[in-house]
Design a protein around this motif. Structure first.
Motif, short mmCIF file in Angstrom:
data_model
loop_
_atom_site.label_atom_id
_atom_site.label_comp_id
_atom_site.label_asym_id
_atom_site.label_seq_id
_atom_site.Cartn_x
_atom_site.Cartn_y
_atom_site.Cartn_z
N ASP A 34 -15.35 -0.94 -5.27
CA ASP A 34 -14.33 -0.77 -6.30
C ASP A 34 -13.14 0.01 -5.76
OD1 ASP A 34 -15.73 -2.15 -8.19
OD2 ASP A 34 -16.54 -0.38 -9.22
N VAL A 35 -13.41 1.07 -4.99
CA VAL A 35 -12.34 1.89 -4.41
C VAL A 35 -11.47 1.05 -3.48
CG1 VAL A 35 -11.88 3.74 -2.75
CG2 VAL A 35 -13.46 4.14 -4.65
N ARG A 36 -12.11 0.27 -2.63
CA ARG A 36 -11.35 -0.56 -1.68
C ARG A 36 -10.56 -1.65 -2.40
NH1 ARG A 36 -16.04 -0.63 3.01
NH2 ARG A 36 -15.16 1.09 4.24
N GLU A 37 -11.16 -2.23 -3.43
CA GLU A 37 -10.47 -3.26 -4.20
C GLU A 37 -9.23 -2.68 -4.89
OE1 GLU A 37 -11.18 -6.00 -8.20
OE2 GLU A 37 -12.90 -5.13 -7.16
N ARG A 38 -9.41 -1.50 -5.46
CA ARG A 38 -8.29 -0.88 -6.16
C ARG A 38 -7.20 -0.45 -5.17
NH1 ARG A 38 -8.47 3.97 -10.69
NH2 ARG A 38 -6.32 3.73 -11.33
N ASP A 39 -7.60 0.07 -4.02
CA ASP A 39 -6.62 0.44 -3.00
C ASP A 39 -5.76 -0.76 -2.62
OD1 ASP A 39 -7.52 3.04 -2.91
OD2 ASP A 39 -8.52 2.85 -0.97
#
Length: 205
Positions: free
Chosen positions: A154-159
């Protein structure tokens, strides 16, 4: 006195904690601009058009206690790429930044778009792995049923979404001071931020 501190950075880098503490330390007003987008995102999950939601947003909606969920965070990131949504929320943020007594605003485009002439511009960051672990512990502490792998994804997708959007992409502002909190304690990160703000306040006084 008008004194504006702009603090930007990706999710779970520590910018919210640092911003609140800096505001308290110097007696400045604080605005977590991410709550604006979270509140709009929450309304879209209820089936409301995001542009309509952004134009009719109320202060009461910013105080709702469920805005920190992972689902709402993803919804916030999605509505934040809509130019009409961003435009609707710009005036609110700029008005807050110019308030008497000074203000600290944290978000993703404060130093680049909302307050490019801010007295202090900080870009708070950390590695995706460190940020994911922080967010995982926060979510589990709030009773969420998630895995570390899910949170990191989720963090990487949002970044990727925040950095690659055409409208106000997430990036350090010109003249921003980089504060990497990957290997810092909260106290260490806060001390560094306070020193930066104090230096600029002293120059202005």
């Amino acid at each position: 006195m008008n004194f504006t501190v702009a603090i930007d950075g990706p999710a779970a880098a520590g910018k919210g904690t640092i911003s609140k503490a800096v505001a308290t330390h110097f007696g400045l007003a604080h605005l977590d601009t991410g709550l604006l987008y979270r509140a709009v995102g929450r309304r879209t999950l209820e089936g409301i058009d995001p542009v309509l939601a952004s134009k009719s947003l109320t202060a009461k909606e910013l105080a709702q206690g469920d805005l920190r969920t992972a689902e709402i965070a993803q919804a916030a990131s999605k509505v934040a790429v809509i130019p009409e949504v961003r435009a609707a929320l710009v005036d609110f943020q700029r008005s807050f930044a110019r308030r008497d007594g000074g203000a600290v605003l944290d978000g993703r485009d404060i130093g680049t778009v909302i307050c490019p002439d801010a007295d202090v511009k900080l870009f708070v960051t950390a590695s995706p792995e460190v940020r994911a672990e922080r967010r995982y512990l926060e979510l589990v502490g709030n009773g969420a049923d998630v895995t570390r792998a899910q949170v990191l994804a989720d963090v990487r997708e949002r970044d990727a979404r925040d950095m690659q959007r055409s409208e106000a992409p997430l990036k350090p502002a010109d003249g921003a001071i980089l504060l990497d909190t990957s290997d810092l304690s909260i106290d260490e990160a806060l001390s560094r931020a306070i020193l930066v703000v104090k230096r600029e306040l002293d120059l202005k006084s």
